[in-house]
Design a protein around this motif. Structure first.
Motif, PDB file in Angstrom:
ATOM      1  N   VAL A  21     -36.367 -14.068   4.064  1.00 29.28           N
ATOM      2  CA  VAL A  21     -37.497 -13.546   3.285  1.00 29.28           C
ATOM      3  C   VAL A  21     -37.196 -13.644   1.793  1.00 29.28           C
ATOM      4  CG1 VAL A  21     -38.846 -11.475   2.776  1.00 29.28           C
ATOM      5  CG2 VAL A  21     -38.302 -12.047   5.138  1.00 29.28           C
ATOM      6  N   VAL A  38     -43.834  -8.136   2.919  1.00 28.75           N
ATOM      7  CA  VAL A  38     -43.660  -7.894   4.354  1.00 28.75           C
ATOM      8  C   VAL A  38     -42.591  -6.848   4.620  1.00 28.75           C
ATOM      9  CG1 VAL A  38     -44.496 -10.176   5.028  1.00 28.75           C
ATOM     10  CG2 VAL A  38     -42.055  -9.812   4.706  1.00 28.75           C
ATOM     11  N   TYR A  42     -41.899  -3.898   7.552  1.00 27.25           N
ATOM     12  CA  TYR A  42     -40.647  -3.651   8.270  1.00 27.25           C
ATOM     13  C   TYR A  42     -40.312  -2.159   8.270  1.00 27.25           C
ATOM     14  CZ  TYR A  42     -39.692  -8.676   7.577  1.00 27.25           C
ATOM     15  OH  TYR A  42     -39.749 -10.035   7.553  1.00 27.25           O
ATOM     16  N   CYS A  45     -43.114  -0.185  10.412  1.00 23.51           N
ATOM     17  CA  CYS A  45     -43.246  -0.559  11.821  1.00 23.51           C
ATOM     18  C   CYS A  45     -42.706   0.484  12.805  1.00 23.51           C
ATOM     19  CB  CYS A  45     -42.582  -1.919  12.037  1.00 23.51           C
ATOM     20  SG  CYS A  45     -42.502  -2.433  13.728  1.00 23.51           S
ATOM     21  N   ILE A  78     -47.108  -5.198  12.889  1.00 17.88           N
ATOM     22  CA  ILE A  78     -46.435  -6.458  13.205  1.00 17.88           C
ATOM     23  C   ILE A  78     -47.365  -7.642  12.972  1.00 17.88           C
ATOM     24  CG2 ILE A  78     -45.416  -7.811  15.078  1.00 17.88           C
ATOM     25  CD1 ILE A  78     -44.272  -5.160  16.144  1.00 17.88           C
ATOM     26  N   SER A  81     -47.800  -8.257   9.287  1.00 23.64           N
ATOM     27  CA  SER A  81     -46.676  -8.894   8.604  1.00 23.64           C
ATOM     28  C   SER A  81     -46.606 -10.386   8.895  1.00 23.64           C
ATOM     29  CB  SER A  81     -45.359  -8.219   8.988  1.00 23.64           C
ATOM     30  OG  SER A  81     -45.027  -8.501  10.315  1.00 23.64           O
ATOM     31  N   PHE A  82     -47.150 -10.819  10.028  1.00 18.59           N
ATOM     32  CA  PHE A  82     -47.225 -12.256  10.283  1.00 18.59           C
ATOM     33  C   PHE A  82     -48.450 -12.871   9.610  1.00 18.59           C
ATOM     34  CE2 PHE A  82     -44.207 -11.244  13.609  1.00 18.59           C
ATOM     35  CZ  PHE A  82     -43.377 -12.337  13.584  1.00 18.59           C
ATOM     36  N   THR A 102     -40.792 -17.027   5.524  1.00 19.93           N
ATOM     37  CA  THR A 102     -41.152 -15.631   5.761  1.00 19.93           C
ATOM     38  C   THR A 102     -41.432 -15.384   7.232  1.00 19.93           C
ATOM     39  OG1 THR A 102     -42.112 -15.538   3.542  1.00 19.93           O
ATOM     40  CG2 THR A 102     -42.681 -13.767   5.042  1.00 19.93           C
ATOM     41  N   LEU A 103     -42.122 -16.309   7.888  1.00 20.82           N
ATOM     42  CA  LEU A 103     -42.404 -16.148   9.317  1.00 20.82           C
ATOM     43  C   LEU A 103     -41.116 -16.177  10.144  1.00 20.82           C
ATOM     44  CD1 LEU A 103     -45.630 -18.315   9.700  1.00 20.82           C
ATOM     45  CD2 LEU A 103     -45.451 -15.828   9.591  1.00 20.82           C
ATOM     46  N   ASN A 106     -39.519 -12.911   9.667  1.00 19.05           N
ATOM     47  CA  ASN A 106     -40.228 -11.897  10.451  1.00 19.05           C
ATOM     48  C   ASN A 106     -39.752 -11.876  11.898  1.00 19.05           C
ATOM     49  OD1 ASN A 106     -41.840 -10.990   8.373  1.00 19.05           O
ATOM     50  ND2 ASN A 106     -43.643 -12.132   8.996  1.00 19.05           N
ATOM     51  N   TYR A 110     -37.886  -8.584  13.371  1.00 18.16           N
ATOM     52  CA  TYR A 110     -38.518  -7.801  14.436  1.00 18.16           C
ATOM     53  C   TYR A 110     -37.709  -7.851  15.732  1.00 18.16           C
ATOM     54  CZ  TYR A 110     -42.524  -6.635  11.633  1.00 18.16           C
ATOM     55  OH  TYR A 110     -43.334  -6.124  10.662  1.00 18.16           O
TER      56      TYR A 110
END
Length: 130
Positions: A21, A38, A42, A45, A78, A81-82, A102-103, A106, A110
């Motif tokens: 990230v 994002v 986190y 969540c 969640i 954030s995606f 970033t994905l 993620n 997660y």
């Protein structure tokens, strides 16, 4: 001893996810810190699930309305954030490479959070004394 290795592995995986990230924000080709938002997801969540675990009784299990609502809110965090890096990339606010980093971050973060809650949820583990 296996528990300590698991905890160290979770810490390492979380570090890798956050590194991805940060790279999505700080690499010279990208230079925009929008994907770093994002991290807010986190942090938020696990909060609904932690609150629901405190307020549910042990007899009803995980099918209580409080737990179901907490899971729904957690899934919203969640998905958000995606979706955030994808929306930012489609709006040309960030580059697609930053979106992909970033994905990937993620997914790793997660999975780390899921692993953390799986380890700390076991009753026969040494971690429950903490």
């Amino acid at each position: 001893m296996a528990g300590i290795k698991g905890l160290v592995s979770l810490a390492f995986a979380g570090s890798i996810g956050m590194t991805l990230v940060i790279l999505a924000c700080a690499l010279p080709d990208y230079q925009k810190w929008w994907p770093f938002f994002v991290v807010i997801f986190y942090v938020l969540c696990p909060v609904p699930t932690l609150i629901a675990r405190r307020h549910t009784d042990g007899t009803s299990g995980t099918n209580s309305a409080c737990m179901e609502t907490a899971i729904f809110i957690t899934m919203g965090f969640i998905v958000s954030s995606f979706a955030l890096p994808i929306v930012l990339a489609r709006a040309s606010a960030i580059a697609w490479g930053a979106c992909h980093l970033t994905l990937a971050g993620n997914v790793i973060v997660y999975l780390t959070i899921l692993g953390f809650f799986t380890i700390f949820d076991m009753d026969d583990s040494d971690y429950t004394m903490w």
